[in-house]
Write a protein that holds these residues in place. Structure first.
Motif, mmCIF file in Angstrom:
data_model
loop_
_atom_site.group_PDB
_atom_site.id
_atom_site.type_symbol
_atom_site.label_atom_id
_atom_site.label_comp_id
_atom_site.label_asym_id
_atom_site.label_seq_id
_atom_site.Cartn_x
_atom_site.Cartn_y
_atom_site.Cartn_z
ATOM 1 N N ALA A 57 0.836 -1.213 0.000
ATOM 2 C CA ALA A 57 0.000 0.000 0.000
ATOM 3 C C ALA A 57 0.863 1.252 0.000
ATOM 4 N N TYR A 58 1.948 1.227 0.774
ATOM 5 C CA TYR A 58 2.847 2.386 0.809
ATOM 6 C C TYR A 58 3.530 2.595 -0.539
ATOM 7 N N LEU A 59 4.001 1.512 -1.112
ATOM 8 C CA LEU A 59 4.682 1.615 -2.401
ATOM 9 C C LEU A 59 3.713 2.031 -3.503
ATOM 10 N N LYS A 60 2.493 1.538 -3.444
ATOM 11 C CA LYS A 60 1.469 1.932 -4.419
ATOM 12 C C LYS A 60 1.203 3.434 -4.311
ATOM 13 N N THR A 61 1.158 3.953 -3.094
ATOM 14 C CA THR A 61 0.974 5.395 -2.906
ATOM 15 C C THR A 61 2.139 6.156 -3.518
ATOM 16 N N ALA A 62 3.354 5.689 -3.282
ATOM 17 C CA ALA A 62 4.537 6.367 -3.816
ATOM 18 C C ALA A 62 4.499 6.438 -5.340
ATOM 19 N N VAL A 63 4.173 5.321 -6.006
ATOM 20 C CA VAL A 63 4.160 5.331 -7.475
ATOM 21 C C VAL A 63 2.966 6.110 -8.015
ATOM 22 N N THR A 64 1.900 6.200 -7.244
ATOM 23 C CA THR A 64 0.736 6.972 -7.679
ATOM 24 C C THR A 64 1.013 8.467 -7.572
ATOM 25 N N VAL A 65 1.630 8.866 -6.473
ATOM 26 C CA VAL A 65 1.918 10.284 -6.249
ATOM 27 C C VAL A 65 3.052 10.768 -7.150
#
Length: 150
Positions: A60-68
């Motif tokens: 979830a954290y990594l998904k947020t990073a690539v989304t942002v």
């Protein structure tokens, strides 16, 4: 003295590199309480999860990073690694393609691609494929509620 977000990132990275994973987690989590979409804090917290053997917790954290920050190659690389280690092979292919598109070094790209191919050849299925197989099995057995839940 007030600690800035940049200072907290550096302290978290230093703790992570020193193997002080709980301390790193505290620094990165503190940043996320102030700015939940901070890409570096999300990325680094995801990397800590990978390093302590809980890649699923880091997704979830990594998904947020690539989304942002979708143009950041290292975020995509870490996300790909977490997906591979979590058994999400089809998703890891897509993430690796994004890493390549955003400038992943050839050696890193080839290493990750090779890992994905080895897993695919070994017959290890993606978690979603395993779940689908279970749902089909339940359906064929007449266990419709179990199939529907899966």
């Amino acid at each position: 003295m007030e600690v800035t977000i940049d200072d907290a990132i550096l302290k978290g990275i230093e703790a992570h590199r020193g193997g002080e994973f709980d301390e790193a987690d505290r620094w990165f989590s503190a940043i996320l309480t102030v700015n939940p979409l901070h890409p570096d804090a999300n990325h680094n917290l995801g990397c800590v999860a990978i390093d302590v053997g809980r890649p699923e917790d880091g997704l979830a954290y990594l998904k947020t990073a690539v989304t942002v920050c979708p143009e950041e190659c290292r975020y995509w690389i870490s996300y790909t690694v977490a997906l591979i280690q979590s058994g999400k092979i089809s998703e890891s292919r897509d993430a690796l393609a994004q890493a390549r598109k955003n400038g992943a070094p050839t050696r890193v790209y080839n290493d990750l691609r090779r890992r994905i191919k080895e897993i695919t050849r070994s017959g290890i299925k993606d978690q979603s494929e395993n779940q689908l197989d279970k749902a089909i099995h339940h359906y064929k057995q007449g266990n419709f509620l179990e199939a529907l839940e899966l």
